[in-house]
Design a protein around this motif. Structure first.
Motif, PDB file in Angstrom:
ATOM      1  N   VAL A 165       0.926  -1.249   0.150  1.00 18.63           N
ATOM      2  CA  VAL A 165      -0.033   0.196  -0.128  1.00 18.63           C
ATOM      3  C   VAL A 165       0.918   1.200  -0.124  1.00 18.63           C
ATOM      4  O   VAL A 165       1.532   1.598   1.147  1.00 18.63           O
ATOM      5  CB  VAL A 165      -1.104   0.088   1.279  1.00 18.63           C
ATOM      6  CG1 VAL A 165      -1.757   1.193   1.304  1.00 18.63           C
ATOM      7  CG2 VAL A 165      -1.809  -1.394   1.136  1.00 18.63           C
ATOM      8  N   ARG A 166       0.913   1.981  -0.977  1.00 13.66           N
ATOM      9  CA  ARG A 166       1.684   3.166  -1.128  1.00 13.66           C
ATOM     10  C   ARG A 166       0.884   4.601  -1.449  1.00 13.66           C
ATOM     11  O   ARG A 166       1.430   5.492  -1.235  1.00 13.66           O
ATOM     12  CB  ARG A 166       2.913   2.924  -2.204  1.00 13.66           C
ATOM     13  CG  ARG A 166       3.767   1.698  -2.196  1.00 13.66           C
ATOM     14  CD  ARG A 166       4.819   1.470  -2.875  1.00 13.66           C
ATOM     15  NE  ARG A 166       4.387   1.417  -4.476  1.00 13.66           N
ATOM     16  CZ  ARG A 166       3.789   0.320  -4.965  1.00 13.66           C
ATOM     17  NH1 ARG A 166       3.848  -0.614  -4.334  1.00 13.66           N
ATOM     18  NH2 ARG A 166       3.331   0.643  -6.219  1.00 13.66           N
ATOM     19  N   HIS A 167      -0.158   4.438  -2.273  1.00 11.79           N
ATOM     20  CA  HIS A 167      -0.918   5.687  -2.583  1.00 11.79           C
ATOM     21  C   HIS A 167      -1.828   6.258  -1.743  1.00 11.79           C
ATOM     22  O   HIS A 167      -2.434   7.211  -2.056  1.00 11.79           O
ATOM     23  CB  HIS A 167      -1.484   5.243  -4.240  1.00 11.79           C
ATOM     24  CG  HIS A 167      -0.325   5.223  -4.839  1.00 11.79           C
ATOM     25  ND1 HIS A 167       0.316   6.264  -5.695  1.00 11.79           N
ATOM     26  CD2 HIS A 167       0.267   3.898  -5.646  1.00 11.79           C
ATOM     27  CE1 HIS A 167       1.318   5.578  -6.513  1.00 11.79           C
ATOM     28  NE2 HIS A 167       1.160   4.418  -6.531  1.00 11.79           N
ATOM     29  N   VAL A 168      -2.212   5.356  -0.634  1.00 12.13           N
ATOM     30  CA  VAL A 168      -3.091   5.574   0.350  1.00 12.13           C
ATOM     31  C   VAL A 168      -2.595   5.295   1.875  1.00 12.13           C
ATOM     32  O   VAL A 168      -1.514   4.498   1.917  1.00 12.13           O
ATOM     33  CB  VAL A 168      -4.619   5.211   0.126  1.00 12.13           C
ATOM     34  CG1 VAL A 168      -4.974   5.541  -1.049  1.00 12.13           C
ATOM     35  CG2 VAL A 168      -4.539   3.552   0.101  1.00 12.13           C
ATOM     36  N   THR A 169      -3.194   5.756   2.587  1.00 11.03           N
ATOM     37  CA  THR A 169      -2.817   5.408   4.142  1.00 11.03           C
ATOM     38  C   THR A 169      -3.573   4.126   4.304  1.00 11.03           C
ATOM     39  O   THR A 169      -4.718   3.771   3.991  1.00 11.03           O
ATOM     40  CB  THR A 169      -3.677   6.368   5.096  1.00 11.03           C
ATOM     41  OG1 THR A 169      -3.132   7.779   4.802  1.00 11.03           O
ATOM     42  CG2 THR A 169      -3.211   5.928   6.697  1.00 11.03           C
ATOM     43  N   GLY A 170      -2.745   3.232   5.076  1.00 11.94           N
ATOM     44  CA  GLY A 170      -3.018   1.992   5.406  1.00 11.94           C
ATOM     45  C   GLY A 170      -2.012   0.636   5.492  1.00 11.94           C
ATOM     46  O   GLY A 170      -0.976   1.032   5.011  1.00 11.94           O
ATOM     47  N   ASP A 171      -2.342  -0.327   6.061  1.00 14.76           N
ATOM     48  CA  ASP A 171      -1.390  -1.424   6.319  1.00 14.76           C
ATOM     49  C   ASP A 171      -1.205  -2.346   4.942  1.00 14.76           C
ATOM     50  O   ASP A 171      -2.100  -2.656   4.324  1.00 14.76           O
ATOM     51  CB  ASP A 171      -1.648  -2.410   7.583  1.00 14.76           C
ATOM     52  CG  ASP A 171      -1.669  -1.445   8.645  1.00 14.76           C
ATOM     53  OD1 ASP A 171      -0.857  -0.409   8.747  1.00 14.76           O
ATOM     54  OD2 ASP A 171      -2.314  -1.809   9.580  1.00 14.76           O
ATOM     55  N   ASP A 172       0.006  -2.845   4.768  1.00 11.66           N
ATOM     56  CA  ASP A 172       0.150  -3.701   3.435  1.00 11.66           C
ATOM     57  C   ASP A 172      -0.705  -5.173   4.165  1.00 11.66           C
ATOM     58  O   ASP A 172      -0.723  -5.510   5.091  1.00 11.66           O
ATOM     59  CB  ASP A 172       1.665  -4.192   3.407  1.00 11.66           C
ATOM     60  CG  ASP A 172       2.357  -2.991   3.027  1.00 11.66           C
ATOM     61  OD1 ASP A 172       1.914  -1.933   2.407  1.00 11.66           O
ATOM     62  OD2 ASP A 172       3.802  -3.039   3.112  1.00 11.66           O
ATOM     63  N   PRO A 173      -1.080  -5.648   2.914  1.00 14.56           N
ATOM     64  CA  PRO A 173      -1.932  -7.053   2.935  1.00 14.56           C
ATOM     65  C   PRO A 173      -0.731  -8.285   3.108  1.00 14.56           C
ATOM     66  O   PRO A 173       0.370  -7.879   2.768  1.00 14.56           O
ATOM     67  CB  PRO A 173      -2.653  -7.207   1.999  1.00 14.56           C
ATOM     68  CG  PRO A 173      -2.067  -6.202   0.604  1.00 14.56           C
ATOM     69  CD  PRO A 173      -1.456  -5.085   1.486  1.00 14.56           C
ATOM     70  N   LYS A 174      -1.289  -9.164   3.548  1.00 12.26           N
ATOM     71  CA  LYS A 174      -0.246 -10.364   3.510  1.00 12.26           C
ATOM     72  C   LYS A 174      -0.079 -10.748   2.067  1.00 12.26           C
ATOM     73  O   LYS A 174      -1.090 -10.863   1.337  1.00 12.26           O
ATOM     74  CB  LYS A 174      -1.091 -11.646   4.250  1.00 12.26           C
ATOM     75  CG  LYS A 174      -0.131 -12.744   4.206  1.00 12.26           C
ATOM     76  CD  LYS A 174       1.120 -13.117   4.872  1.00 12.26           C
ATOM     77  CE  LYS A 174       0.742 -13.161   6.415  1.00 12.26           C
ATOM     78  NZ  LYS A 174       2.017 -13.516   7.318  1.00 12.26           N
ATOM     79  N   LYS A 175       1.174 -11.046   1.351  1.00  9.49           N
ATOM     80  CA  LYS A 175       1.332 -11.195   0.168  1.00  9.49           C
ATOM     81  C   LYS A 175       1.651 -12.768  -0.176  1.00  9.49           C
ATOM     82  O   LYS A 175       1.927 -13.497   0.745  1.00  9.49           O
ATOM     83  CB  LYS A 175       2.957 -10.690  -0.204  1.00  9.49           C
ATOM     84  CG  LYS A 175       2.958  -9.217   0.191  1.00  9.49           C
ATOM     85  CD  LYS A 175       4.202  -8.668  -0.259  1.00  9.49           C
ATOM     86  CE  LYS A 175       4.399  -7.251  -0.108  1.00  9.49           C
ATOM     87  NZ  LYS A 175       4.248  -6.761   1.117  1.00  9.49           N
ATOM     88  N   ILE A 176       0.726 -13.299  -1.188  1.00 10.25           N
ATOM     89  CA  ILE A 176       0.511 -14.559  -1.592  1.00 10.25           C
ATOM     90  C   ILE A 176       0.875 -14.878  -3.053  1.00 10.25           C
ATOM     91  O   ILE A 176       0.577 -14.009  -3.742  1.00 10.25           O
ATOM     92  CB  ILE A 176      -0.872 -15.135  -1.151  1.00 10.25           C
ATOM     93  CG1 ILE A 176      -1.033 -14.827   0.310  1.00 10.25           C
ATOM     94  CG2 ILE A 176      -0.740 -16.720  -1.598  1.00 10.25           C
ATOM     95  CD1 ILE A 176      -2.302 -14.041   0.550  1.00 10.25           C
ATOM     96  N   VAL A 177       1.609 -15.828  -3.235  1.00  2.21           N
ATOM     97  CA  VAL A 177       2.177 -15.973  -4.834  1.00  2.21           C
ATOM     98  C   VAL A 177       1.980 -17.661  -4.755  1.00  2.21           C
ATOM     99  O   VAL A 177       2.003 -18.681  -4.123  1.00  2.21           O
ATOM    100  CB  VAL A 177       3.741 -16.027  -4.815  1.00  2.21           C
ATOM    101  CG1 VAL A 177       3.997 -16.432  -6.137  1.00  2.21           C
ATOM    102  CG2 VAL A 177       4.206 -14.660  -4.656  1.00  2.21           C
ATOM    103  N   VAL A 178       1.137 -17.709  -6.074  1.00  2.37           N
ATOM    104  CA  VAL A 178       0.680 -19.110  -6.445  1.00  2.37           C
ATOM    105  C   VAL A 178       1.522 -19.398  -7.569  1.00  2.37           C
ATOM    106  O   VAL A 178       1.511 -19.012  -8.663  1.00  2.37           O
ATOM    107  CB  VAL A 178      -0.945 -19.423  -6.851  1.00  2.37           C
ATOM    108  CG1 VAL A 178      -1.117 -20.636  -7.016  1.00  2.37           C
ATOM    109  CG2 VAL A 178      -1.789 -18.805  -5.643  1.00  2.37           C
TER     110      VAL A 178
END
Length: 304
Positions: A165-178
């Motif tokens: 999350v860079r363009h707004v305020t907020g926490d990063d989500p958990k990142k998942i790769v399949v």
């Protein structure tokens, strides 16, 4: 103030175990579970922009919801049109954790920016940027509101995304790769922080899950089950086509967002590609949908 209040509601009700309120946020909100006259559960949120509203004062925003993605919202006169648009679009996602806890499932939203002829990238994989600046900000708002962000390994290869999350305020989500059994994940930006991976046996992520494929496709219900056990309650899928189509063809997507750009490529990667439908009755239909302006372009939002 509206965006920060939306975030605070999401963080305050995850998970919702009992009636609670929080005044250490911009404005004040109170949320509660109650029974409607029809006997169905109604989730209510009342918001005041006063730090310490008087007991007799009216709320600025009153929300009632009886099902995911569906809210009835009433406003006082002092809520601007810009703030109303923010609440209308994003409040349903901030209360999704309530329904996830109630129904014991992950709610899955997917998002694409595509051309008028349904392409999400050129034949070479170039997709920056099909959508406009407003769509980019929207995507980052969704990242801030949902617990996890999932992409396929081809998206990692072609875009090398941060998924933050860079363009707004907020926490990063958990990142998942399949996927990506042969992918050297250490060469990509996603490896700079913790992430979850699903593949056929190569330990890549901080949390790695080994899954077998059937006819070249993962069982996406097993992916969601594992993520639920990790504590995720909402998931945002940002591609690519193969990954999103795998979830859609297995009926594991709750809402689809498609941003339309006034571009025609004529060739390239399509957003959805699965099955071999010979009749329209085999198509995916939506229970409800709407079109929203996003800057000078449009976005389709539909629930399945």
């Amino acid at each position: 103030m509206a965006w920060e209040t939306i975030l605070s509601i999401k963080n305050g009700i995850k998970p919702l175990c009992k009636d609670q309120s929080d005044t250490d946020v911009p404005g004040q909100y109170i949320h509660q579970k109650k029974k409607s006259t029809s006997g169905s559960d109604t989730f209510a949120v009342n918001i005041s922009f006063d730090k310490k509203p008087a007991k007799s004062s009216k709320f600025d925003v009153s929300v009632q919801s009886t099902e995911p993605f569906n809210c009835k919202i009433a406003y006082s006169r002092r809520v601007s049109l810009i703030n109303r648009n923010l609440f209308n679009l994003y409040l349903p996602y901030s209360i999704l954790p309530y329904y996830a806890a109630k129904n014991k499932k992950i709610y899955v939203v997917t998002h694409f920016a595509q051309t008028l002829d349904g392409r999400i990238a050129s034949a070479s994989g170039d997709s920056k940027w099909i959508g406009n600046q407003e769509n980019l900000i929207h995507a980052h708002r969704m990242r801030a509101l949902l617990d996890g962000i999932l992409v396929g390994s081809k998206t990692v290869q072609s875009d090398d995304p941060f998924l933050s999350v860079r363009h707004v305020t907020g926490d990063d989500p958990k990142k998942i790769v399949v996927g990506g059994d042969q992918l050297d994940i250490g060469n990509y930006q996603i490896s700079e922080n913790e992430f979850v991976s699903f593949n056929q046996g190569i330990n890549k992520g901080t949390d790695n899950f080994i899954l077998d494929k059937e006819d070249g496709i993962y069982d996406t219900s097993k992916i969601l089950k594992s993520l639920y056990e990790l504590g995720l309650r909402t998931l945002y899928i940002e591609g690519g086509s193969f990954t999103t189509s795998s979830f859609l063809s297995q009926n594991m997507i709750d809402q689809i967002q498609v941003h339309f750009a006034p571009i025609i490529l004529g060739s390239g990667v399509t957003g959805f590609n699965f099955g071999d439908a010979k009749h329209l009755k085999e198509a995916v239909y939506f229970n409800s949908f709407r079109y929203l302006p996003l800057g000078n372009q449009m976005m389709f939002i539909g629930e399945i």
